[in-house]
Design an enzyme around this catalytic site. Structure first.
Site, PDB file in Angstrom:
ATOM      1  N   GLY A 147     -14.301  -9.423  48.984  1.00 32.80           N
ATOM      2  CA  GLY A 147     -13.948  -8.126  48.312  1.00 32.80           C
ATOM      3  C   GLY A 147     -12.443  -7.835  48.623  1.00 32.80           C
ATOM      4  N   THR A 148     -11.442  -8.644  48.832  1.00 31.00           N
ATOM      5  CA  THR A 148     -10.092  -8.218  49.128  1.00 31.00           C
ATOM      6  C   THR A 148      -9.681  -7.385  48.027  1.00 31.00           C
ATOM      7  OG1 THR A 148      -9.252 -10.460  48.161  1.00 31.00           O
ATOM      8  CG2 THR A 148      -9.547 -10.018  50.611  1.00 31.00           C
ATOM      9  N   ASN A 149      -9.824  -7.800  46.685  1.00 34.16           N
ATOM     10  CA  ASN A 149      -9.360  -6.995  45.511  1.00 34.16           C
ATOM     11  C   ASN A 149     -10.215  -5.342  45.512  1.00 34.16           C
ATOM     12  OD1 ASN A 149      -7.236  -8.508  43.954  1.00 34.16           O
ATOM     13  ND2 ASN A 149      -8.871  -9.999  43.656  1.00 34.16           N
ATOM     14  N   MET A 151     -18.318 -14.220  40.778  1.00 34.91           N
ATOM     15  CA  MET A 151     -18.390 -15.524  40.449  1.00 34.91           C
ATOM     16  C   MET A 151     -19.764 -15.647  39.591  1.00 34.91           C
ATOM     17  SD  MET A 151     -16.115 -17.329  41.858  1.00 34.91           S
ATOM     18  CE  MET A 151     -14.960 -15.720  41.692  1.00 34.91           C
ATOM     19  N   ASN A 199     -11.020  -7.807  34.361  1.00 32.37           N
ATOM     20  CA  ASN A 199     -11.236  -9.004  35.292  1.00 32.37           C
ATOM     21  C   ASN A 199      -9.768  -9.274  35.872  1.00 32.37           C
ATOM     22  OD1 ASN A 199     -12.420 -11.147  36.680  1.00 32.37           O
ATOM     23  ND2 ASN A 199     -11.354 -12.688  35.441  1.00 32.37           N
ATOM     24  N   HIS A 228      -7.718 -12.285  37.213  1.00 35.23           N
ATOM     25  CA  HIS A 228      -7.355 -13.998  37.502  1.00 35.23           C
ATOM     26  C   HIS A 228      -6.422 -14.185  38.223  1.00 35.23           C
ATOM     27  CE1 HIS A 228      -8.639 -17.894  36.454  1.00 35.23           C
ATOM     28  NE2 HIS A 228      -7.493 -18.309  36.242  1.00 35.23           N
TER      29      HIS A 228
END
Length: 207
Positions: free
Chosen positions: A12-14, A91, A108, A110
């Site tokens: 969960g870094t983002n 994922m 999203n 990427h």
């Protein structure tokens, strides 16, 4: 106030980058109303707890069919009045039922400059391994709207990151997150919150 629901599978870094942007008031008029993890052991669940954010684990394998899984996700997001769904390291492949329910309301992040190094099989460290194997000089990150085509939705924002000669996949992954992902993801959410994104075909116009 834009109500955001975040989908994660791992650390969960983002997700943390969004929290930090909200708490520092870089990201305004936005509230994370729920975090949904596909993994009961995801550290992102701990991050949510630390910041008093509603969090739940909804696992695909706990449902008899993909349709039932998608309906459960939709029901949860609707119960929290989610207006924007953010896939931040999720994922699990999202099906058409969920995508149609939140058309042009799912984004999203990427870790490459789409259309390079994206699509089926390109996720996590695999992206950065492919970048180094190809020998490209510039990579980066992309935020896009989600459609049924993997990583094929309209591109909203991109930021380049220089590939260094002695990069390892792990070093490159870290730098792409720090220099690109953690910057452009909150920026896009801010634009969405202020109704500054318009989808025209496969293009996004920033108003």
């Amino acid at each position: 106030m834009l109500k955001v629901g975040v989908l994660v599978s791992g650390g969960g870094t983002n997700f943390q980058a969004i929290i930090n942007a909200i708490e520092s008031e870089k990201l305004k008029d936005t509230k994370i109303v729920t975090l949904v993890s596909s993994n009961p052991n995801a550290y992102a669940l701990e991050r949510a707890k630390k910041h008093n954010i509603d969090a739940v684990c909804i696992r695909k394998k706990d449902y008899e069919t993909d349709i039932l899984y998608q309906k459960s996700l939709i029901e949860h997001m609707r119960s929290k009045q989610v207006e924007l769904v953010v896939m931040a390291g999720f994922m699990v492949v999202i099906g058409s039922l969920f995508i149609k329910e939140f058309e042009n309301k799912i984004i999203n992040i990427h870790p490459s400059l789409i259309p390079s190094f994206c699509g089926n099989g390109y996720y996590g460290l695999k992206v950065h391994e492919a970048v180094l194997e190809k020998g490209v000089k510039v990579t980066g990150a992309t935020v896009h709207f989600v459609t049924e085509e993997t990583d094929g939705g309209p591109i909203i924002m991109q930021k380049p990151v220089t590939v260094l000669e002695d990069d390892t996949p792990e070093q490159l992954q870290k730098r792409v997150m720090e220099e690109a992902e953690w910057e452009i993801l909150p920026n896009v959410i801010q634009l969405f919150a202020h109704n500054r994104l318009k989808v025209i075909g496969n293009h996004v116009k920033i108003l």
